[in-house]
Design a protein around this motif. Structure first.
Motif, short mmCIF file in Angstrom:
data_model
loop_
_atom_site.label_atom_id
_atom_site.label_comp_id
_atom_site.label_asym_id
_atom_site.label_seq_id
_atom_site.Cartn_x
_atom_site.Cartn_y
_atom_site.Cartn_z
N GLU A 172 0.88 -1.17 0.05
CA GLU A 172 -0.09 -0.01 0.03
C GLU A 172 0.96 1.28 0.02
OE1 GLU A 172 -2.34 -3.01 2.56
OE2 GLU A 172 -0.35 -2.51 2.31
N PRO A 173 1.98 1.10 0.91
CA PRO A 173 2.65 2.67 0.86
C PRO A 173 3.37 2.85 -0.52
CG PRO A 173 3.20 1.47 2.82
CD PRO A 173 2.19 0.43 2.16
N ALA A 174 3.88 1.83 -1.00
CA ALA A 174 4.43 2.08 -2.35
C ALA A 174 3.55 2.61 -3.61
CB ALA A 174 5.04 0.88 -3.05
N LEU A 175 2.33 2.04 -3.32
CA LEU A 175 1.20 2.73 -4.40
C LEU A 175 0.94 4.55 -4.05
CD1 LEU A 175 -1.18 0.03 -5.42
CD2 LEU A 175 0.70 0.74 -6.78
N LEU A 176 0.82 4.41 -2.66
CA LEU A 176 0.63 5.97 -2.52
C LEU A 176 1.84 6.94 -2.84
CD1 LEU A 176 -0.80 4.97 1.27
CD2 LEU A 176 -2.25 6.04 -0.50
N ALA A 177 2.91 6.09 -2.66
CA ALA A 177 4.15 7.09 -2.93
C ALA A 177 4.00 7.27 -4.48
CB ALA A 177 5.31 6.34 -2.52
N ASP A 178 3.51 6.28 -5.27
CA ASP A 178 3.45 6.46 -6.61
C ASP A 178 2.28 7.51 -7.16
OD1 ASP A 178 4.98 5.51 -8.98
OD2 ASP A 178 3.32 4.20 -9.48
N GLY A 179 1.48 7.81 -6.35
CA GLY A 179 0.44 8.95 -6.59
C GLY A 179 -0.93 8.20 -6.80
N VAL A 180 -1.19 7.08 -6.36
CA VAL A 180 -2.57 6.34 -6.15
C VAL A 180 -3.32 7.14 -5.08
CG1 VAL A 180 -3.81 4.27 -5.95
CG2 VAL A 180 -1.48 4.40 -7.27
N ALA A 181 -4.33 7.41 -5.34
CA ALA A 181 -5.18 7.93 -4.17
C ALA A 181 -5.65 6.86 -3.20
CB ALA A 181 -6.51 8.49 -4.95
N PRO A 182 -5.84 7.40 -2.04
CA PRO A 182 -6.08 6.29 -1.04
C PRO A 182 -7.32 5.50 -1.22
CG PRO A 182 -5.35 8.37 -0.11
CD PRO A 182 -5.44 8.72 -1.61
N GLU A 183 -8.23 5.93 -1.65
CA GLU A 183 -9.47 5.23 -1.96
C GLU A 183 -9.42 4.32 -3.32
OE1 GLU A 183 -10.14 9.57 -4.09
OE2 GLU A 183 -9.13 8.61 -2.29
#
Length: 352
Positions: A172-183
């Protein structure tokens, strides 16, 4: 995907401040370090004394080991502390006993902190921490503020640490770092391409990862010894490290809101007595003591009615209403369905 938002809403909306016949001892397995000590001091010791149930305490809790015991037909553990995602995956494999809710009273629990196979023991957050002497105190100008900063080795040069051999809270942190919105995180991770995207983002950081940590105790020690400049981990471990003199801080921004729980291996040798002990240790008076030993929030809402913890301590808990909106609640649905594939892909990347 309703679980991921239900937890946050319920926690934020709901927050307000005998004897048993002697039997064979039950084996209760948790983790070590400050977390295990906190559980002993806040939960296990008093629950054992008050219930009359003798316990054998072991460390090294693992759902993989639990399933191996079940599959081999040699179950020696009665209650095992685990993350909620690990419990969801183990239950899906048929490794766990169903909880007897006629014995274990969860009527005052936050609705999303227990399942048919797992009873929540505490609410915690997976965060990233950093050396405050190097990067500044949380909230100060120039201090890291999100997962993109954790990945930004130009703006925040230094060594990192990341989770080893376990995918819980790793993708999850990797996608958040890559700009994916939390939802959108769990929708993306539901595809193989999304898992590959997350793993590729970790692969990008890998040259700067000096250590892959294997336990919460290791997280804290890395920061105490200043062996790394930033690491992922669990908020309570870092608070206790700070109490011990570590120059460490963290933020709840984009953290993963999660809970630990008690699970019972299928075929537990002392199932009935263990279920009674689970009922005892889930009472609010024990959970109310936990924040004094580690900054994790209770899953039993009534604990807030009986705790004597000061306001400052209560507001530092992950389940406090001011902190909940900042975080992404984990999705047990995702872990039940996708954890095995994600773990295989993650371990493959680690071995490269």
């Amino acid at each position: 995907m309703g679980i991921r938002f239900g937890f946050a809403a319920v926690v934020a909306a709901s927050f307000t401040l005998t004897g048993i016949a002697a039997a064979d001892p039950i084996t209760v397995v948790s983790w070590g370090g400050s977390y295990g000590q906190a559980q002993d001091n806040a939960l296990f010791n008093d629950a054992s004394a008050n219930s009359g149930i003798e316990i054998i305490r072991e460390s090294g809790a693992s759902m993989s080991k639990t399933c191996l015991q079940v599959e081999s037909g040699a179950v020696t553990w009665d209650l095992v502390v685990t993350g909620s995602g690990g419990a969801a995956a183990a239950a899906a494999k048929g490794c766990l006993e169903k909880i007897d809710f006629g014995v274990v009273d969860v009527s005052d629990f936050y609705p999303t902190t227990y399942t048919d196979y797992c009873v929540g023991s505490d609410v915690f957050a997976t965060v990233f921490s950093w050396n405050t002497a190097k990067y500044g105190a949380p909230g100060s100008d120039g201090a890291p503020a999100n997962w993109a900063d954790f990945w930004d080795v130009e703006k925040f040069p230094g060594t990192r640490a990341y989770r080893a051999n376990n995918v819980d809270g790793a993708l999850e942190p990797a996608l958040l770092a890559d700009g994916v919105a939390p939802e959108d995180v769990y929708d993306v991770l539901a595809t193989r391409e999304g898992k590959e995207r997350a793993i590729n983002k970790i692969r990008e950081l890998k040259p700067h990862i000096a250590v892959f940590w294997e336990s919460g105790a290791m997280q804290a020690q890395l920061m105490k010894d200043e062996e790394v400049d930033m690491t992922t981990g669990w908020n309570g471990r870092f608070d206790n490290a700070a109490k011990d003199g570590a120059t460490v801080g963290y933020t709840f921004n984009q953290a993963l809101l999660d809970y630990d729980c008690f699970a019972m291996p299928k075929g537990a040798p002392n199932k009935d007595v263990a279920m009674k002990f689970l009922a005892e240790v889930s009472k609010p008076e024990y959970q109310a003591n936990l924040p004094f030993h580690i900054t994790y929030g209770p899953t039993n809402k009534k604990a807030y009615d009986v705790t004597t913890a000061p306001k400052e301590l209560i507001e530092a808990l992950p389940s406090h209403p001011k902190n909940v909106p900042l975080m992404l609640p984990i999705s047990l649905d995702w872990y039940a369905e996708h954890r095995a594939e994600a773990l295989e892909m993650y371990i493959e990347m680690l071995s490269e």
